[in-house]
Enzyme design. Structure first.
Site, short mmCIF file in Angstrom:
data_model
loop_
_atom_site.label_atom_id
_atom_site.label_comp_id
_atom_site.label_asym_id
_atom_site.label_seq_id
_atom_site.Cartn_x
_atom_site.Cartn_y
_atom_site.Cartn_z
N LYS A 142 9.39 4.67 -4.49
CA LYS A 142 10.57 3.86 -4.21
C LYS A 142 11.42 4.61 -3.21
O LYS A 142 11.80 5.76 -3.45
CB LYS A 142 11.39 3.59 -5.48
CG LYS A 142 10.99 2.37 -6.26
CD LYS A 142 11.26 1.12 -5.46
CE LYS A 142 10.59 -0.08 -6.10
NZ LYS A 142 10.47 -1.18 -5.15
N GLU A 158 -0.06 4.48 -3.46
CA GLU A 158 0.62 4.62 -4.76
C GLU A 158 -0.33 4.54 -5.94
O GLU A 158 -1.12 3.59 -6.05
CB GLU A 158 1.71 3.55 -4.90
CG GLU A 158 2.50 3.67 -6.18
CD GLU A 158 3.75 2.81 -6.20
OE1 GLU A 158 4.43 2.78 -7.25
OE2 GLU A 158 4.07 2.19 -5.17
#
Length: 396
Positions: free
Chosen positions: A214, A198
């Site tokens: 997410k 990420e």
């Protein structure tokens, strides 16, 4: 390390394990010049300390829109580890809350180190039981019902005895499939490795980008279809995307914030994850300190609203997050000498210190979260890391 102030300036020499984000072309030509290690007990503002330290080595990033920022072209750049602020003690206190290591261009001959392969040698001990984790999820749901927060990221921790030299185990972890920010950084008595996919923040050509993740499912055709169809996961994801748009808006030119990609499905190790890309043009006068103050800690590991979510999580999490859920990556320059930033969010991150290995894993909690499913998701995220640290064996 010192309790009187940050440790600055000692030289370690050639590099045998690479930090995340190090340019490929530099991997055979870096030498450690100097480092900063700071613990929160030392006092001071870590963002300002970082900027001042980089500037003292010729990497002046007071304004991304200005003239070339690197005044010492012998400097390749700096590896940076920045832990999230926490009111709870870290279970790995030897790991600094801020570490910055400046590297210069020099032929690296490698390091021949006498070692015996290291690995986890005993069972993993969680800092909360599955029942306690599930109860914390329920407590977040109650806070959401009261209107205190919309989403909270809860993070748990586990540790296990570790013996031998950590290098091979951490190299396995950093090399897991999908580890965009795979890399290792260490000091005299601590090691941190990441397999993070990420992006917390990236700056190139005057544009800033973040890529929040997410939503998680097993990397099977059924898992992918389930993730794409989940209204719960999409709603949670969009809330974090909106938070990141707001964060970038604090440092962006008016009207320049955009969502370049929404809810794209990526693979990390044995999991599917949903990722979006949010970017903006930096306004004039924004430097590194202002940028990090806007985006750190990352919204996907806090929740929304950010400050309230952090307070709720801090009351419920069993131990501090240590080096996890912070920033881990590279600050350097492009071929023109302009500053570039590529910092990953330190999820999927392990620390080794005092003969113990430490892992953290979390997940976003919303009103319709299932406590049992959240416990299972955290276990799925740590399973590849445990295997890597255990020499590829199944780990309890």
């Amino acid at each position: 390390m010192s309790t009187l102030g940050p440790v600055v300036g000692y030289r370690r020499g050639s590099v045998d394990l690479h930090p995340p984000g190090l340019p490929t072309a530099c991997r055979a030509y870096i030498w450690e010049r100097s480092r900063l290690e700071w613990h929160s007990r030392d006092g001071g503002d870590p963002l300002r300390l970082l900027c001042d330290f980089l500037a003292s080595h010729g990497v002046q990033i007071s304004d991304f829109s200005g003239s070339p920022s690197v005044t010492d072209r012998s400097v390749c750049g700096a590896a940076v580890l920045l832990s999230p602020p926490s009111v709870t003690a870290s279970p790995a206190p030897a790991v600094p809350d801020l570490a910055a290591v400046v590297y210069e261009h020099r032929h690296s001959v490698g390091m021949e180190v006498a070692r015996r392969p290291g690995a986890v040698t005993g069972p993993w001990t969680p800092s909360w039981t599955p029942e306690e984790h599930a109860a914390a999820v329920q407590a977040v749901r109650e806070a959401i019902a009261r209107g205190d927060v919309y989403v909270v990221n809860l993070v748990g921790h586990a540790s296990a005895p570790f013996s031998g030299d950590p290098r091979e185990a951490l190299a396995r972890l950093a090399g897991l499939p999908g580890a965009k920010y795979g890399g290792v950084l260490h000091g005299d008595d601590w090691w941190v490795a990441s397999a993070s996919p990420e992006t917390l923040v990236e700056v190139a050509g005057g544009r800033v980008t973040t890529r929040p993740i997410k939503g998680t499912r097993p990397a099977t055709p059924e898992g992918r279809a389930e993730l794409l169809a989940s209204a719960k996961e999409r709603a949670e994801h969009v809330m974090i995307v909106d938070l990141e748009r707001n964060d970038l808006g604090r440092v962006a030119r008016t009207g320049s914030v955009r969502v370049d990609e929404l809810f794209a499905i990526r693979r990390w190790s044995g999991l599917w994850q949903a990722e979006s890309t949010v970017s903006a043009e930096l306004r004039d006068g924004v430097g590194l300190a202002e940028l990090l103050a806007a985006v750190w800690p990352g919204g996907s590991v806090t929740g929304a609203p950010k400050r309230a979510a952090v307070e709720v999580a801090g009351r419920l999490e069993p131990v501090g997050r240590g080096p996890s859920m912070g920033a881990f990556g590279w600050i350097g320059h492009d071929h023109t000498g302009r500053a570039s930033v590529d910092l990953g969010l330190s999820i999927r991150t392990a620390a080794i210190s005092a003969n113990r290995a430490h892992l953290w894993a979390g997940g976003g909690i919303v009103w319709d979260s299932d406590p049992r499913a959240e416990v299972a998701e955290a276990a799925a995220k740590t399973a590849p890391l445990k295997r890597a640290l255990s020499g590829g064996r199944a780990a309890g």
